[in-house]
Design an enzyme around this catalytic site. Structure first.
Site, PDB file in Angstrom:
ATOM      1  N   HIS A 154     -30.875 -32.335 106.611  1.00  0.00           N
ATOM      2  CA  HIS A 154     -29.593 -32.376 106.634  1.00  0.00           C
ATOM      3  C   HIS A 154     -28.678 -33.598 106.613  1.00  0.00           C
ATOM      4  O   HIS A 154     -29.421 -34.847 106.241  1.00  0.00           O
ATOM      5  CB  HIS A 154     -29.186 -31.753 108.193  1.00  0.00           C
ATOM      6  CG  HIS A 154     -29.673 -32.810 109.236  1.00  0.00           C
ATOM      7  ND1 HIS A 154     -29.162 -33.892 109.618  1.00  0.00           N
ATOM      8  CD2 HIS A 154     -30.671 -32.450 110.389  1.00  0.00           C
ATOM      9  CE1 HIS A 154     -29.684 -34.333 110.463  1.00  0.00           C
ATOM     10  NE2 HIS A 154     -30.531 -33.686 111.000  1.00  0.00           N
ATOM     11  N   CYS A 162     -36.091 -34.846 112.365  1.00  0.00           N
ATOM     12  CA  CYS A 162     -35.806 -34.133 110.879  1.00  0.00           C
ATOM     13  C   CYS A 162     -35.759 -35.370 110.008  1.00  0.00           C
ATOM     14  O   CYS A 162     -36.029 -36.481 110.259  1.00  0.00           O
ATOM     15  CB  CYS A 162     -34.206 -33.589 111.027  1.00  0.00           C
ATOM     16  SG  CYS A 162     -34.068 -32.292 112.118  1.00  0.00           S
TER      17      CYS A 162
END
Length: 514
Positions: A154, A162
């Site tokens: 992202h 992430c």
């Protein structure tokens, strides 16, 4: 050629919008994808030109590879000859955890392995500009009882398990995935590695407890390297299997179950032979490196993840953490280069976990890279007034960006009045403080260690007023981001402001949908 590609992209978007409206009652995700302006930004002209040069179609399939140690994301695209070729490499702004796979919910680890991303995993409504779900846990992870969810690639340059890019980067990567789906690709493969699976890197990490897992996924790495085709991935007996095919006497394809015994299968001889040859060359080079004493990687002393050097060079007290800088370059040398996108003011560069370092055994020399503890803390800017007592931890806090810029004035040492031999100090074992200081010295790139020499005791006078931390934030993001390929404005970069944690930080928004 470029104008025709753009026209096809626009027509495909209109067609998807029309179809989605008709199916609004049963597939609202497709409606949001078609009507979301961020998710429908066109592929930048420079990337379209690169596709033309490399004989690629706009809507041909893609494949993504991620490397933690190099902090890079590669987008590969299928050319007209049927093989994949590297289209573009994106520096990763932030990843968290250690080198090694994700094992459990909350361990802050970014996943490693082979994953599949379909249109349903693309999130145009992400709280982090745009994102797509990696698909962790896959069948292999589940067979081992590994847990975790919502592991993303992202924007926003903030990571908690992430792979985080800048908003401009994720907009570009998202558009490439979208176009591949428009072209008929049902899912694109994501390959996540601790590092590029070269003999040098395998030798450096040869005593890492994750090495059996890394050797297993290196087989898939090698399959892609020798064929330039997306490897077919299956699982059985709690292991990966690549490019499996039915045996000559079989009437149907083998059926795989990650937890069950492997069925009868073969690997096509042309692929198997090429992989064996590559593995033999790699093993020979690996043996040479080990024989000549290639140093082994040190243990992670609590550093949380890494950051590509180009981003670390833009942040005061920035560090690449567990990522490596380019050979022969320093962060100071990279400071003048343009960052590929906006670096938000709340970004936290990798920092050592002070508790983990201080708690390390006094006589243990770290030699093995191991998983970070589940309770790893993220370093944040301390409120004004903390660490006002000065001392080692105050100085450490300033150097690591954890405290205020508190300073203490000193007076020159008194003149000697007689030549008196000092009494020999008794030998004492290293303290947690000294070990902490040594660990920080190792992990702050470009730090001048000459300043760590013992200094004579001095008398302290009235401390100076603390310097207030710079709390400037990056400008509010516009709805759409300029193309990374076309270059973002220099005005969008944080070039001198100290990083701060805003009220809209990653932790405060983690409960939102990514």
């Amino acid at each position: 050629m470029i104008s025709r590609s753009l026209a096809r992209a626009l027509l495909a978007s209109v067609a998807l919008l029309t179809a989605s409206v008709l199916l609004a009652g049963c597939d609202t995700d497709q409606v949001s994808l078609a009507t979301n302006a961020k998710a429908n930004q066109p592929v930048p002209p420079k990337l379209l030109a690169a596709m033309v040069e490399k004989n690629m179609d706009l809507q041909s399939p893609i494949l993504v590879r991620l490397f933690k140690q190099e902090a890079e994301l590669e987008v590969w695209k299928q050319a007209r000859n049927g093989q994949f070729a590297l289209l573009k490499t994106y520096p990763i702004c932030r990843w968290s955890g250690d080198l090694g796979p994700k094992v459990r919910e909350g361990d802050r680890q970014a996943p490693e392995g082979f994953y599949s991303i379909n249109p349903g995993q693309m999130n145009p409504q992400s709280a982090y500009y745009l994102s797509f779900n990696t698909g962790y846990p896959n069948a292999f992870d589940k067979a081992l009882g590994r847990t975790g969810s919502q592991l993303m690639v992202h924007g926003d340059c903030s990571s908690r398990g992430c792979y985080a890019m800048t908003d401009e980067q994720i907009a570009e990567i998202y558009s490439l995935g979208r176009e591949s789906f428009f072209g008929g690709q049902k899912a694109f493969q994501l390959q996540a590695y601790p590092f590029k699976m070269t003999p040098v890197n395998m030798a450096k990490h040869r005593n890492n407890p994750n090495m059996p897992f890394w050797k297993m996924i290196k087989e898939g790495y090698d399959h892609f390297e020798v064929t330039r085709q997306e490897p077919k991935v299956d699982f059985c007996e709690k292991k990966y299997v690549f490019d499996a095919a039915k045996t000559p006497d079989a009437k149907r394809d083998p059926v795989f179950d990650a937890s069950a015994k492997c069925p009868a299968y073969v690997i096509p001889e042309d692929i198997a032979s090429a992989v064996r040859d590559k593995d033999a060359r790699d093993q020979a080079e690996y043996n040479k490196l080990v024989a000549k004493g290639t140093p082994m990687a040190r243990m992670n002393t609590g550093i949380d993840g890494g950051m590509n050097k180009i981003f670390a060079s833009k942040i005061p007290e920035g560090s690449t953490g567990l990522s490596e800088t380019a050979e022969g370059s320093t962060l100071e040398m990279l400071a003048m280069a343009k960052a590929p996108g906006t670096i938000p003011g709340h970004v936290n560069p990798p920092k050592p976990n002070l508790d983990a370092v201080a708690a390390a055994p006094a006589n243990q020399e770290p030699v093995v890279a191991v998983s970070a503890p589940a309770a790893t803390r993220v370093a944040a800017a301390a409120p004004a007034g903390e660490n006002s007592s000065g001392g080692f931890f105050s100085n450490l806090g300033r150097k690591m960006g954890l405290g205020t810029a508190d300073t203490t004035a000193t007076t020159p040492p008194p003149q000697e009045t007689a030549s008196v031999a000092p009494a020999a100090a008794p030998a004492t074992p290293p303290t947690a403080t000294s070990r902490l200081k040594a660990a920080v010295t190792r992990f702050v790139p470009g730090r001048d260690t000459s300043k760590d020499a013992p200094k004579p005791a001095v008398a302290a006078t009235k401390p100076a007023e603390p310097v207030k931390p710079d709390t400037r934030l990056a400008a509010t993001r516009p709805a759409l981001k300029p193309s990374v390929s076309d270059g973002a404005s220099e005005a969008t970069q944080i070039m001198g402001a100290a990083p701060v944690v805003s009220s809209n930080s990653f932790d405060s928004r983690f409960g939102a949908v990514k």
